[in-house]
Enzyme design. Structure first.
Site, PDB file in Angstrom:
ATOM      1  N   ASP A  17      19.256   7.127  65.835  1.00 33.82           N
ATOM      2  CA  ASP A  17      20.498   6.920  66.563  1.00 33.82           C
ATOM      3  C   ASP A  17      20.916   8.127  67.396  1.00 33.82           C
ATOM      4  O   ASP A  17      21.976   8.108  68.027  1.00 33.82           O
ATOM      5  CB  ASP A  17      21.629   6.475  65.623  1.00 33.82           C
ATOM      6  CG  ASP A  17      21.658   7.236  64.321  1.00 33.82           C
ATOM      7  OD1 ASP A  17      20.893   8.212  64.175  1.00 33.82           O
ATOM      8  OD2 ASP A  17      22.443   6.857  63.427  1.00 33.82           O
ATOM      9  N   ASP A  19      18.626  12.036  61.870  1.00 31.91           N
ATOM     10  CA  ASP A  19      19.607  10.998  62.222  1.00 31.91           C
ATOM     11  C   ASP A  19      20.786  11.670  62.932  1.00 31.91           C
ATOM     12  O   ASP A  19      21.104  12.830  62.654  1.00 31.91           O
ATOM     13  CB  ASP A  19      20.078  10.316  60.938  1.00 31.91           C
ATOM     14  CG  ASP A  19      20.962   9.099  61.178  1.00 31.91           C
ATOM     15  OD1 ASP A  19      20.467   7.964  61.052  1.00 31.91           O
ATOM     16  OD2 ASP A  19      22.172   9.293  61.462  1.00 31.91           O
ATOM     17  N   HIS A  40      23.842  11.282  62.609  1.00 24.51           N
ATOM     18  CA  HIS A  40      24.973  11.554  61.715  1.00 24.51           C
ATOM     19  C   HIS A  40      24.560  12.559  60.637  1.00 24.51           C
ATOM     20  O   HIS A  40      23.413  12.543  60.174  1.00 24.51           O
ATOM     21  CB  HIS A  40      25.448  10.262  61.052  1.00 24.51           C
ATOM     22  CG  HIS A  40      25.897   9.223  62.024  1.00 24.51           C
ATOM     23  ND1 HIS A  40      25.081   8.192  62.454  1.00 24.51           N
ATOM     24  CD2 HIS A  40      27.073   9.071  62.684  1.00 24.51           C
ATOM     25  CE1 HIS A  40      25.745   7.436  63.318  1.00 24.51           C
ATOM     26  NE2 HIS A  40      26.957   7.950  63.484  1.00 24.51           N
ATOM     27  N   HIS A  50      24.102   8.619  53.604  1.00 23.67           N
ATOM     28  CA  HIS A  50      25.548   8.883  53.479  1.00 23.67           C
ATOM     29  C   HIS A  50      26.089   8.640  52.075  1.00 23.67           C
ATOM     30  O   HIS A  50      27.237   9.004  51.792  1.00 23.67           O
ATOM     31  CB  HIS A  50      26.335   8.007  54.458  1.00 23.67           C
ATOM     32  CG  HIS A  50      26.060   8.320  55.893  1.00 23.67           C
ATOM     33  ND1 HIS A  50      26.171   9.595  56.414  1.00 23.67           N
ATOM     34  CD2 HIS A  50      25.667   7.526  56.929  1.00 23.67           C
ATOM     35  CE1 HIS A  50      25.854   9.568  57.709  1.00 23.67           C
ATOM     36  NE2 HIS A  50      25.544   8.334  58.040  1.00 23.67           N
TER      37      HIS A  50
END
Ligand code: ZN
Length: 308
Positions: free
Chosen positions: A243, A159, A161, A122
């Site tokens: 996740d 992931d 996200h 990120h």
């Protein structure tokens, strides 16, 4: 040939506030799960600060270093914290990943896994975000291209996200293909299919909440793997966040360990076709400790099976 494994004890010295999902216990859970495996465990050195400059400006690097607190914790944004050990964790973790990269590109291992934190996907050019300080996997991609002289590197991010930081750091470089599958809508709000980057080298697969393994697999099989066959990567880097597991508390995808086995196998098969099985995988998210440990173990077991 084997699967090389890297971590750095400094990654355990990045301490977040009580109740924060990105915590020391995550890495301990992964290390405990992998402990029985016969991995080629290797040491690494902290990355020199110059490696950060492959993706981040000096004033950003300075800003993060200067924000490290002498004691307690310092908050960078709603989600992202620093503790006295965070600098060593960031450079130690990056050093472990870059050593994994160098080991695989030297032909000393077929593939490698770096178990590190804080995660990196990120962090944007000059903005820490979502528990991340520096763009670990993007820095590794740049090192593969600029230091090792590769011409085409693929970065695959499963992931839950969107890998907004990796997209930000790599989208201007047509030598890098970045693929992210992620829940959408979900924080950070980016990662629409229309975001393809200035060179068309960004491939986003937004998946609705509740997506299960069959639809996840179909998305990768119908869109990503054919695209990788066209791109012909010389190395595959993996942002391995776990996740998207059904038990993860931060999102609502419904994958299981078997889905992580499946995607790891497909990634290795693709790498076999194009780049002698060269895969370097790095830990990103995963916040249910049991699901994280089981999923990371499943992922690394496939790397070992393919690296044997
Ligand atoms: Zn995540």
């Amino acid at each position: 040939m084997s699967t090389a494994f890297f971590t750095d004890p400094a990654c355990l010295t990045h301490v977040t506030p009580d109740g924060h999902p990105e915590r020391v216990a995550r890495l301990n859970a992964v290390l405990d799960a992998l402990a029985p495996l016969e991995l080629d465990r290797r040491d690494s050195q902290p990355a020199p600060e110059a490696e950060l400059l492959r993706c981040h400006p000096q004033d950003y690097v300075d800003r993060i270093r200067q924000a490290i607190p002498a004691s307690g914790q310092a908050q960078l944004d709603a989600d992202t914290w620093l503790s006295p050990g965070s600098w060593d964790a960031a450079l130690g973790g990056l050093g472990a990943l870059l050593a994994a990269l160098d080991t695989v590109l030297a032909g000393e291992a077929r593939n490698a896994f770096a178990a590190i934190r804080p995660p990196g996907h990120h962090a944007e050019t000059a903005t820490p975000m979502g528990f991340c300080l520096f763009g670990n996997v993007a820095i590794a991609a740049k090192r593969a291209l600029d230091h090792h002289g590769l011409e085409r590197v693929a970065v695959l991010d499963f992931d839950v996200h969107h890998g907004n930081g990796t997209q930000d750091l790599l989208q201007s470089d047509p030598r890098a293909l970045f693929v992210s599958s992620h829940q959408f809508p979900l924080w950070p709000g980016t990662g629409r299919a229309e975001e393809t980057g200035p060179h068309g080298t960004i491939l986003n697969l937004p998946l609705p909440p509740g997506t299960q393994g069959a639809d996840f697999r179909h998305a990768w099989d119908s869109v990503v793997f054919p695209r990788l066959d066209d791109f012909r990567p010389e190395l595959i880097l993996v942002s391995a966040g776990f996740d998207a597991h059904v038990d993860d508390p931060l999102a609502q995808l419904a994958l299981t360990e078997e889905d992580f086995v499946w995607i790891t196998r497909r990634i290795c098969e693709t790498s076999d076709r194009h780049c002698a099985g060269r895969v370097v995988s790095v830990l990103e998210g995963g916040y249910n400790l049991d699901a994280l440990a089981a999923s990371a173990l499943a992922h690394v077991r496939v790397l070992m099976e393919q690296g044997a």
